[in-house]
Design an enzyme around this catalytic site. Structure first.
Site, PDB file in Angstrom:
ATOM      1  N   LYS A  11      58.873 -17.970  41.725  1.00 23.57           N
ATOM      2  CA  LYS A  11      60.066 -17.337  42.316  1.00 23.57           C
ATOM      3  C   LYS A  11      59.792 -16.974  43.767  1.00 23.57           C
ATOM      4  O   LYS A  11      58.631 -16.835  44.186  1.00 23.57           O
ATOM      5  CB  LYS A  11      60.480 -16.080  41.544  1.00 23.57           C
ATOM      6  N   ASP A 137      58.325  -8.391  36.362  1.00 22.36           N
ATOM      7  CA  ASP A 137      59.085  -9.593  36.744  1.00 22.36           C
ATOM      8  C   ASP A 137      59.310 -10.549  35.559  1.00 22.36           C
ATOM      9  O   ASP A 137      59.989 -11.567  35.716  1.00 22.36           O
ATOM     10  CB  ASP A 137      58.345 -10.368  37.848  1.00 22.36           C
TER      11      ASP A 137
HETATM   12  P1  ATP Z   1      53.979 -10.890  41.591  1.00 21.18           P
HETATM   13  O1  ATP Z   1      54.734 -11.704  42.584  1.00 21.18           O
HETATM   14  O2  ATP Z   1      54.719 -10.666  40.288  1.00 21.18           O
HETATM   15  O3  ATP Z   1      53.311  -9.657  42.150  1.00 21.18           O
HETATM   16  P2  ATP Z   1      51.757 -12.610  41.900  1.00 21.18           P
HETATM   17  O4  ATP Z   1      52.314 -13.976  42.061  1.00 21.18           O
HETATM   18  O5  ATP Z   1      51.418 -11.881  43.153  1.00 21.18           O
HETATM   19  O6  ATP Z   1      52.777 -11.776  41.059  1.00 21.18           O
HETATM   20  P3  ATP Z   1      50.062 -13.531  39.750  1.00 21.18           P
HETATM   21  O7  ATP Z   1      49.736 -14.915  40.176  1.00 21.18           O
HETATM   22  O8  ATP Z   1      51.065 -13.369  38.684  1.00 21.18           O
HETATM   23  O9  ATP Z   1      50.481 -12.641  41.003  1.00 21.18           O
HETATM   24  O10 ATP Z   1      48.667 -12.852  39.334  1.00 21.18           O
HETATM   25  C1  ATP Z   1      48.353 -11.494  39.425  1.00 21.18           C
HETATM   26  C2  ATP Z   1      47.031 -11.231  38.681  1.00 21.18           C
HETATM   27  O11 ATP Z   1      47.239 -11.394  37.284  1.00 21.18           O
HETATM   28  C3  ATP Z   1      45.916 -12.183  39.074  1.00 21.18           C
HETATM   29  O12 ATP Z   1      44.993 -11.506  39.867  1.00 21.18           O
HETATM   30  C4  ATP Z   1      45.278 -12.638  37.741  1.00 21.18           C
HETATM   31  O13 ATP Z   1      43.936 -12.242  37.609  1.00 21.18           O
HETATM   32  C5  ATP Z   1      46.090 -11.978  36.636  1.00 21.18           C
HETATM   33  N1  ATP Z   1      46.604 -12.970  35.634  1.00 21.18           N
HETATM   34  C6  ATP Z   1      46.638 -12.827  34.307  1.00 21.18           C
HETATM   35  N2  ATP Z   1      47.225 -13.861  33.695  1.00 21.18           N
HETATM   36  C7  ATP Z   1      47.600 -14.718  34.658  1.00 21.18           C
HETATM   37  C8  ATP Z   1      48.264 -15.968  34.659  1.00 21.18           C
HETATM   38  N3  ATP Z   1      48.684 -16.562  33.522  1.00 21.18           N
HETATM   39  N4  ATP Z   1      48.496 -16.542  35.852  1.00 21.18           N
HETATM   40  C9  ATP Z   1      48.112 -15.932  37.012  1.00 21.18           C
HETATM   41  N5  ATP Z   1      47.466 -14.765  37.064  1.00 21.18           N
HETATM   42  C10 ATP Z   1      47.203 -14.135  35.900  1.00 21.18           C
END
Ligand code: ATP
Length: 280
Positions: A11, A137
């Site tokens: 997203k 989210d």
């Molecule tokens: P948001 O935009 O919702 O803040 P994000 O894109 O910044 O999310 P994610 O990629 O969802 O962040 O990952 C956040 C943390 O969650 C990572 O540091 C990771 O260690 C942990 N994590 C657990 N499961 C997953 C997964 N399936 N995919 C990615 N990260 C994961």
């Protein structure tokens, strides 16, 4: 055994207003979120053994119970009072901890996939209630429409239709912790929230709502984010902004060619992640 392979899209946030800090540590937000066709791929196989296995093989993504997809599978197996287990493999295409919601999307996709595989017949509303306990989210990815998200992100309303645009995503790979961003955010009394338009007939009308309060924390610490935004605008983007808590920057382009040209000029030789995608 029954299995499914599903896509879990990323997203972007067209808007992210932080309204206030809550006593439970979360923040009340107003966000406009849209899905884009950069997707993780998730395969789920039900097994007779009661264990849940999650593998991903990507740096920074935990295998097993630390993975949000594991928690999602456990929630539905427990709710079904099932003696079955699941083997889940995630092919990670969405950059991790990037502001693109990859983990939340994986969890939402596992909830929807397990609902189908187990024949539970749970409504999207029920899956969203389960999802919000895993991550703020998660409900948005079950909602599957461009949304105005309020509360911590769980109160969702469909946004009016928006024109399809080409989106250039660029992630410079600097490490940004979401918790650190919210901890360092200075909340100012902002008065009335800006009204959002009811009609989005052009790329300009989308650009008119672009705003992200979290840039005030992330950009001073990582000026490369502002550099990428400015370069995108110079290279023809109609608008550019950081997504979520960053560090991914997205640029909105009228056509694929100009997005690809900007991508080449911006990232060739840098080693940064980049993808030219479309809104869903
Ligand atoms: P948001 O935009 O919702 O803040 P994000 O894109 O910044 O999310 P994610 O990629 O969802 O962040 O990952 C956040 C943390 O969650 C990572 O540091 C990771 O260690 C942990 N994590 C657990 N499961 C997953 C997964 N399936 N995919 C990615 N990260 C994961």
């Amino acid at each position: 055994m029954k299995s499914l392979t599903l896509k879990a899209p990323a997203k972007i946030n067209y808007r992210l207003d932080v309204i206030g800090r809550r006593s439970d540590g979360y923040h009340d937000l107003r966000m406009v979120m849209q899905r884009v066709n950069l997707c993780d791929e998730i395969s789920i196989t039900l097994t007779d053994e009661p264990d849940i296995t999650v593998t991903c093989g990507k740096n920074g993504v935990p295998d097993g119970p630390g993975n949000i997809a594991w928690k999602a599978a456990r929630e539905l197996l427990a709710l079904a009072e099932s003696k079955l287990g699941a083997i889940i493999h995630i092919t990670k295409n969405i950059p991790v901890a990037a502001g693109l919601g990859g983990g939340s999307s994986d969890a939402a996709t596992v909830l929807m996939g397990m609902n189908e595989l187990l024949g539970l017949g749970l409504s999207d509303q029920r899956l969203m209630e389960i999802g919000v306990k895993l991550g703020a989210d998660v409900p948005f990815f079950i909602f599957k429409k461009t949304a105005l998200a309020e509360g911590i992100g769980e109160h969702l309303k469909a946004m009016p239709d928006m024109p399809a645009v080409w989106v250039l995503l660029v992630n410079p790979g600097v490490h940004v912790s979401t918790a650190w961003v919210y901890k360092n955010l200075q909340l100012t009394n902002r008065g009335e929230l800006a009204k959002l338009p009811y009609f989005y007939g052009s790329i300009e009308s989308i650009c008119s709502i672009l705003s992200n309060d979290l840039e005030s924390v992330t950009i001073p610490a990582f000026p490369v984010i502002a550099d990428i935004k400015n370069t995108m605008l110079r290279l023809g983007a109609a608008g550019a902004m950081m997504s979520g808590s960053g560090p991914t920057v997205f640029g909105l382009f009228r056509d694929k060619y100009s997005a690809e040209k900007a991508r080449e000029a911006l990232v060739d030789g840098t080693g940064w992640f980049a993808a030219t995608v479309q809104t869903l």
